[in-house]
Design a protein around this motif. Structure first.
Motif, short mmCIF file in Angstrom:
data_model
loop_
_atom_site.label_atom_id
_atom_site.label_comp_id
_atom_site.label_asym_id
_atom_site.label_seq_id
_atom_site.Cartn_x
_atom_site.Cartn_y
_atom_site.Cartn_z
N GLY A 182 3.47 3.92 0.16
CA GLY A 182 2.73 5.17 0.08
C GLY A 182 1.40 4.94 -0.60
N LYS A 183 0.84 6.03 -1.16
CA LYS A 183 -0.50 5.92 -1.74
C LYS A 183 -0.48 5.61 -3.24
CE LYS A 183 -3.00 8.73 1.62
NZ LYS A 183 -3.91 9.89 1.82
N CYS A 184 0.72 5.44 -3.81
CA CYS A 184 0.79 5.10 -5.25
C CYS A 184 0.19 3.72 -5.48
CB CYS A 184 2.24 5.04 -5.72
SG CYS A 184 2.99 6.65 -5.86
N ILE A 185 -0.56 3.60 -6.57
CA ILE A 185 -1.12 2.29 -6.89
C ILE A 185 -0.01 1.36 -7.38
CG2 ILE A 185 -2.66 1.06 -8.49
CD1 ILE A 185 -4.56 3.45 -8.26
N LYS A 186 0.90 1.92 -8.17
CA LYS A 186 2.03 1.10 -8.65
C LYS A 186 3.32 1.65 -8.06
CE LYS A 186 1.75 -0.56 -12.95
NZ LYS A 186 1.69 -0.52 -14.43
N ASP A 187 4.17 0.75 -7.60
CA ASP A 187 5.44 1.16 -7.00
C ASP A 187 6.32 -0.09 -6.92
OD1 ASP A 187 7.54 1.91 -5.44
OD2 ASP A 187 6.36 2.57 -3.71
N VAL A 188 7.33 -0.14 -7.80
CA VAL A 188 8.16 -1.35 -7.81
C VAL A 188 9.59 -1.07 -7.35
CG1 VAL A 188 6.81 -2.37 -9.68
CG2 VAL A 188 8.87 -1.06 -10.24
N ALA A 189 9.81 0.14 -6.84
CA ALA A 189 11.19 0.54 -6.54
C ALA A 189 11.76 -0.19 -5.32
CB ALA A 189 11.22 2.05 -6.31
N GLY A 190 12.88 -0.83 -5.52
CA GLY A 190 13.64 -1.41 -4.40
C GLY A 190 13.00 -2.65 -3.80
N TYR A 191 13.66 -3.15 -2.75
CA TYR A 191 13.08 -4.28 -2.00
C TYR A 191 11.78 -3.81 -1.35
CZ TYR A 191 17.75 -6.43 -2.28
OH TYR A 191 18.92 -6.96 -2.70
N ASN A 192 10.85 -4.73 -1.16
CA ASN A 192 9.55 -4.36 -0.62
C ASN A 192 9.58 -4.42 0.92
OD1 ASN A 192 6.88 -4.01 0.00
ND2 ASN A 192 6.15 -5.22 -1.74
N LEU A 193 10.06 -3.32 1.51
CA LEU A 193 10.20 -3.32 2.98
C LEU A 193 8.84 -3.31 3.67
CD1 LEU A 193 13.25 -0.92 3.53
CD2 LEU A 193 13.21 -3.41 3.37
N THR A 194 7.83 -2.71 2.99
CA THR A 194 6.50 -2.71 3.60
C THR A 194 6.09 -4.15 3.91
OG1 THR A 194 5.93 -0.80 2.25
CG2 THR A 194 4.11 -1.97 3.28
N GLN A 195 6.21 -5.01 2.90
CA GLN A 195 5.74 -6.39 3.08
C GLN A 195 6.67 -7.20 3.99
OE1 GLN A 195 2.83 -7.34 2.43
NE2 GLN A 195 2.21 -5.58 1.22
#
Ligand code: LAC
Ligand code: ZN
Length: 463
Positions: A182-195
């Motif tokens: 999303g548009k959050c600068i920081k986001d560490v929740a869960g596995y990084n499915l985006t990447q």
């Protein structure tokens, strides 16, 4: 599912005018920028316009085991989109053209069919910058860039596409639609499915929307051209510049064969007496440019540069980058064919790499050339051939170079992806454990194996 039934269902989902099924029209879809041969034409090509339509199409394909290939503009360079299975469906993303810049969050929300150049231009109108610039950025799409984690000239300072992807809308092979990041600068929740999906080359699902990070546009830039009469010194200058305190926004390397090929086409007055040329650009606040140029020049002079030219106008700068971007096309005039690629090595090993390319040329009696985004260790070594015997030797030399690069801590692909071109090199870089994890992910997300079969992995379906 027979062709007639498939076409009828596709027409119901996307509308008659967005489904191509005549054989003579489908031939146009059987090429990409890398292939010099035609692959199997798809059985039909469909251009949906919404995630919902994509979802319906994938659900249908999944149910009937129809292989799906996703296409932007076909500018891929690793045969990422090569239809191997008869009966494949081609999904064109060229109607996904959303392009919204959000200056308040320094982001853009874009459809995968948008041309990368258009995103750059739209961002610039807000004083913002979208840095990734594959050599094809004036005609490739952002969807393809995300699929391959495309790199380019400015990646040496700004990184590849993945560094700018903050979120994705994805349609999974079974038709489910998910939104990651999303548009959050920081986001560490869960596995990084985006990447996980960035660089997955159409093997896991279809990206239907992308949230990109933007950064402030640098105030100015300055391009330079540096000549060396010794390959090794040019390569050493690259790694020294990278640790000099200045990070150039571009640092490209071209050897004498490429310089000659480009000069033949572009007539820019490139020198014929140099063995290697570095094309360097620094950027940032206007007040810093002169000192950056000085530091870079100093390093080059200490390594025996024979000439340094600093561009005086934006026209001169543009000419330099145009010349660089046509390297691949210019080379087609030098030989009938070539084995090339996009390996990268740690930057302190660059000199070893350029010398290795030359050595392999001598060993196998073929002409070689080497150019690339040397500041980040990413080369385009080219092993040229004009007949079948040379072709075999060039293939051998290219394979030996990939083995060498991996043996010194490099990668088999820095920017084009694996595609259908390099699955046989995956084992060089990844051991059994990593290959098992990757195949497991593929099996989990795409159990029917419908998404871009044959890409990344050798198997058509998973054992
Ligand atoms: C280039 C392509 C080959 O850099 O990646 O020209
Ligand atoms: Zn490149």
């Amino acid at each position: 599912m027979n062709k007639e039934a498939l076409v009828k269902s596709l027409q119901e989902i996307a509308g008659k005018e967005h489904v191509v099924f005549a054989e003579e029209d489908l031939v146009c879809y059987a090429f990409n920028a890398r292939s010099r041969r035609m692959s199997t034409p798809p059985v039909a090509a469909v251009s949906p316009a919404t995630a919902r339509e994509v979802s319906q199409i994938l659900a249908l394909a999944n149910e009937h085991g129809v292989p799906v290939m996703v296409q932007g503009r076909g500018s891929c360079l690793a045969d990422n989109l090569t239809i191997e299975r008869p009966g494949s469906l081609l999904l064109s993303m060229n109607r996904f053209l959303k392009l919204e810049i959000d200056p308040d969050t320094l982001t853009a929300v874009v459809g995968p069919g948008v041309i990368t150049h258009d995103i750059k231009k739209a961002a610039e109108r807000h004083g913002l910058f979208y840095p990734p610039d594959p050599a094809s950025f004036t005609y490739c799409t952002i969807g393809g860039n995300v699929a391959t984690d495309a790199g380019g000239l400015q990646c040496v300072k700004y990184g590849t596409t993945k560094q700018y992807v903050a979120g994705l809308e994805i349609v999974l092979p079974d038709g489910r639609i998910i939104r990651t990041g999303g548009k959050c600068i920081k986001d560490v929740a869960g596995y990084n499915l985006t990447q996980l999906f960035v660089g997955s080359e159409g093997t896991l699902g279809v990206v239907t929307e992308i949230i990109l990070k933007l950064i402030p546009l640098p105030e100015g830039k300055k391009a330079m051209l540096v000549l060396f009469d010794n390959l090794e010194n040019a390569a050493r200058a690259i790694s020294r510049i990278m640790i000099s305190g200045v990070t150039p926004s571009v640092m490209e390397y071209m050897d004498e064969v490429i310089i000659d090929a480009v000069e033949d086409v572009a007539h820019l007055g490139f020198p014929s007496h140099a063995q290697a040329m570095l094309l360097i650009e620094v950027d940032g606040a206007l007040s810093t440019l002169a000192s950056q140029v000085e530091i870079v020049s100093d390093v080059c002079n200490r390594l025996g540069a024979i000439e340094i030219r600093v561009a005086n106008s934006s026209k001169e700068t543009e000419n330099v980058w145009m010349a660089r971007r046509i390297c691949m096309q210019a080379l087609t005039r030098k030989a009938k064919g070539r084995f090339s690629g996009d390996p990268a090595a740690p930057i302190d090993k660059l000199a070893d790499c350029v010398l290795k390319v030359k050595d392999l040329g001598l060993k196998h009696s073929i002409i070689t050339a080497c150019y690339g985004h040397a500041g980040d260790g990413n080369m385009h070594p080219c092993f040229l051939f004009n007949n079948d015997a040379e072709k075999e030797r060039a293939r051998q030399a290219s394979g030996e170079f990939y083995e060498f690069v991996v043996s010194i801590g490099g990668t088999v692909s820095a920017e084009h992806g694996i595609g259908h071109e390099k699955p046989h090199y995956m084992h060089l870089q990844f051991g059994d454990a990593q290959m098992d994890i990757m195949k497991g992910i593929k099996r989990l997300i795409d159990p029917m194996g419908i998404m871009n079969p044959g890409c990344l992995f050798d198997e058509a379906r998973h054992e």
